[in-house]
Design an enzyme around this catalytic site. Structure first.
Site, mmCIF file in Angstrom:
data_model
loop_
_atom_site.group_PDB
_atom_site.id
_atom_site.type_symbol
_atom_site.label_atom_id
_atom_site.label_comp_id
_atom_site.label_asym_id
_atom_site.label_seq_id
_atom_site.Cartn_x
_atom_site.Cartn_y
_atom_site.Cartn_z
ATOM 1 N N HIS A 42 -7.359 0.748 -6.429
ATOM 2 C CA HIS A 42 -7.572 -0.114 -5.250
ATOM 3 C C HIS A 42 -8.220 -1.421 -5.735
ATOM 4 O O HIS A 42 -9.382 -1.704 -5.445
ATOM 5 C CB HIS A 42 -8.463 0.611 -4.237
ATOM 6 C CG HIS A 42 -8.429 0.031 -2.864
ATOM 7 N ND1 HIS A 42 -7.624 -1.040 -2.509
ATOM 8 C CD2 HIS A 42 -9.112 0.371 -1.722
ATOM 9 C CE1 HIS A 42 -7.810 -1.324 -1.229
ATOM 10 N NE2 HIS A 42 -8.704 -0.492 -0.731
ATOM 11 N N CYS A 94 -16.255 1.439 0.466
ATOM 12 C CA CYS A 94 -15.086 0.610 0.801
ATOM 13 C C CYS A 94 -14.702 0.720 2.277
ATOM 14 O O CYS A 94 -14.032 -0.154 2.803
ATOM 15 C CB CYS A 94 -13.910 0.970 -0.099
ATOM 16 S SG CYS A 94 -13.286 2.638 0.117
ATOM 17 N N GLN A 151 -10.089 -4.052 -3.411
ATOM 18 C CA GLN A 151 -11.396 -3.613 -2.928
ATOM 19 C C GLN A 151 -12.469 -3.876 -3.981
ATOM 20 O O GLN A 151 -13.564 -4.343 -3.661
ATOM 21 C CB GLN A 151 -11.351 -2.122 -2.574
ATOM 22 C CG GLN A 151 -12.652 -1.617 -2.002
ATOM 23 C CD GLN A 151 -12.961 -2.226 -0.638
ATOM 24 O OE1 GLN A 151 -12.122 -2.168 0.253
ATOM 25 N NE2 GLN A 151 -14.139 -2.796 -0.465
ATOM 26 N N ARG A 153 -13.320 -8.896 1.507
ATOM 27 C CA ARG A 153 -11.904 -8.604 1.214
ATOM 28 C C ARG A 153 -11.061 -9.842 1.502
ATOM 29 O O ARG A 153 -10.196 -10.228 0.715
ATOM 30 C CB ARG A 153 -11.397 -7.426 2.060
ATOM 31 C CG ARG A 153 -11.896 -6.056 1.638
ATOM 32 C CD ARG A 153 -11.304 -5.624 0.304
ATOM 33 N NE ARG A 153 -9.842 -5.581 0.307
ATOM 34 C CZ ARG A 153 -9.110 -4.557 0.769
ATOM 35 N NH1 ARG A 153 -9.699 -3.469 1.220
ATOM 36 N NH2 ARG A 153 -7.787 -4.593 0.732
ATOM 37 N N ASP A 162 -17.243 7.139 -1.693
ATOM 38 C CA ASP A 162 -16.008 6.997 -0.901
ATOM 39 C C ASP A 162 -15.769 8.333 -0.200
ATOM 40 O O ASP A 162 -16.452 9.328 -0.480
ATOM 41 C CB ASP A 162 -14.854 6.634 -1.856
ATOM 42 C CG ASP A 162 -13.566 6.248 -1.139
ATOM 43 O OD1 ASP A 162 -13.585 6.048 0.091
ATOM 44 O OD2 ASP A 162 -12.520 6.156 -1.824
ATOM 45 N N ARG A 218 0.884 -1.180 0.000
ATOM 46 C CA ARG A 218 0.000 0.000 0.000
ATOM 47 C C ARG A 218 0.915 1.221 0.000
ATOM 48 O O ARG A 218 1.703 1.426 0.931
ATOM 49 C CB ARG A 218 -0.902 0.003 1.234
ATOM 50 C CG ARG A 218 -1.608 1.332 1.435
ATOM 51 C CD ARG A 218 -2.713 1.268 2.454
ATOM 52 N NE ARG A 218 -3.849 0.549 1.920
ATOM 53 C CZ ARG A 218 -5.079 0.592 2.449
ATOM 54 N NH1 ARG A 218 -5.317 1.330 3.520
ATOM 55 N NH2 ARG A 218 -6.064 -0.077 1.907
HETATM 56 N N1 NVA Z 1 -9.984 6.482 -1.418
HETATM 57 C C1 NVA Z 1 -9.605 6.089 -0.071
HETATM 58 C C2 NVA Z 1 -9.805 4.633 0.115
HETATM 59 C C3 NVA Z 1 -9.449 4.121 1.475
HETATM 60 C C4 NVA Z 1 -9.625 2.632 1.609
HETATM 61 C C5 NVA Z 1 -8.141 6.461 0.152
HETATM 62 O O1 NVA Z 1 -7.331 6.293 -0.761
HETATM 63 O O2 NVA Z 1 -7.830 6.955 1.245
HETATM 64 N N1 CP Z 2 -11.182 -0.363 2.415
HETATM 65 C C1 CP Z 2 -9.914 -0.428 2.846
HETATM 66 O O1 CP Z 2 -8.975 -0.658 2.083
HETATM 67 O O2 CP Z 2 -9.775 -0.235 4.182
HETATM 68 P P1 CP Z 2 -8.421 0.005 4.985
HETATM 69 O O3 CP Z 2 -7.897 1.370 4.594
HETATM 70 O O4 CP Z 2 -8.847 -0.056 6.429
HETATM 71 O O5 CP Z 2 -7.439 -1.071 4.642
#
Ligand code: NVA
Ligand code: CP
Length: 310
Positions: A136, A265, A139, A293, A225, A109
């Site tokens: 992502h 998500c 997800q 997930r 989101d 990540r």
């Molecule tokens: N769009 C959000 C998703 C978090 C799971 C982010 O990138 O922070």
């Molecule tokens: N939806 C998702 O990826 O959650 P986290 O940021 O908690 O991993």
């Protein structure tokens, strides 16, 4: 014996796999989930190790990968920028060369997609995208599996996206192109999706609407989101003003199909991108999405490491 560099299959974005492979993965997910629910032991990844590198916060991604790997008999190494040399400017290529000589699979990540691509290019083992600024994909795998569980095939259906043209929106567009459905998208001005960033060739897989109500009309699934994704916190105040009309509420759900699902998500902010009534209401499947997930990622890890079963 580990494969030579370049021979691994990675999962860095949705278009890394074909529609037919997703069909296989969703069927494997169904089987793996059913075994889990029946307390049946299934440990095909004994002696395999997953390294997880987090440069951003996570709850679901960490727990789902870690629990899933242990359930399949493997083990996990958890790394963050703060406790590795990635945070001290060791080149990502060198980190990839080293880590991929010691583990069987890597989940990352991070911020720019280019970084995970550089890592993958120098990795001897499969690399999975656990979220970047652009995509992502894990997800969306979970979201589509959740849709299939509740409503059957997503092919030919309409997904309404309300909110930021962010990593989730981009990934929905790629999935629409690969799996054959349509996305109706409404974002505030200045936060539109860019098809080049989304990485889609076929613009007929999505339609843009000025008003979120229009995007939701007739949709089989409404999804949104956070207004401010990780890494964009400096824009928080300007985004709160720009996004105020992009809150999924009962009125938006009322113009969608009568049996439309709501997805997010997570983490969610009740009263910002979605009302509490919708998030906690009868059309919401957000907790199934979160649980799934783990199941889809178990199928994905099995596929990347062992290929097709049976
Ligand atoms: N769009 C959000 C998703 C978090 C799971 C982010 O990138 O922070
Ligand atoms: N939806 C998702 O990826 O959650 P986290 O940021 O908690 O991993």
């Amino acid at each position: 014996m580990k494969p030579a560099p370049g021979l691994s299959r990675h999962f860095l974005q949705i278009k890394d796999l074909r529609a037919e492979e997703y069909g296989y993965l969703f069927e494997r997910t169904r089987i793996i989930k059913s075994r889990f629910k029946n307390y049946e032991r299934y440990q095909p990844l004994v002696d395999r190790t997953l390294a997880m590198i987090f440069e951003k916060a996570s709850t679901r991604t960490r727990v789902s990968f870690e629990a899933g790997m242990y359930q399949m008999g493997g083990s996990v190494v958890h790394l963050t920028t703060g406790d590795t040399h990635l945070g001290r400017a060791e080149p990502v290529e060198d980190t990839a060369r080293v880590i991929s000589r010691m583990v069987d699979l890597v989940m990352i990540r991070t911020y720019e997609q280019a970084k995970i691509e550089r890592f993958a290019a120098h990795s001897r083992v499969p690399v999975i995208n656990g979220l970047t600024n652009e995509y992502h994909p894990c997800q969306i795998l979970a979201d589509i599996f959740t849709f299939i569980e509740h409503r059957g095939s997503i092919q030919g259906k309409t997904v309404a996206w309300v909110g930021d043209g962010n990593n989730m929106a981009n990934t929905w567009l790629q999935a629409a192109e690969v799996m054959g459905f349509t996305v109706h998208i409404s974002t505030p001005g200045g936060y539109e999706v860019d098809p080049a960033v989304a990485g889609i060739a076929d613009r007929s897989c999505y339609r843009v609407f000025d008003h979120p109500m229009q995007a939701c009309e007739g949709a089989h699934l409404v999804t949104t989101d956070v207004w401010t994704s990780m890494g964009y916190e400096a824009q928080n105040e300007e985004r709160r003003k720009a996004f105020v009309d992009w809150c999924v509420d009962d009125e938006m759900m009322a113009v969608a199909q009568r049996d439309a699902l709501f997805m997010h998500c997570l983490p969610a902010h009740r009263g910002e991108e979605v009302t509490a009534e919708v998030l906690d209401g009868p059309q919401s499947v957000v907790w199934d999405e979160a649980e799934n997930r783990m199941h889809v990622q178990k199928a994905l890890m099995e596929y990347l490491l062992l290929g097709r079963i049976g």
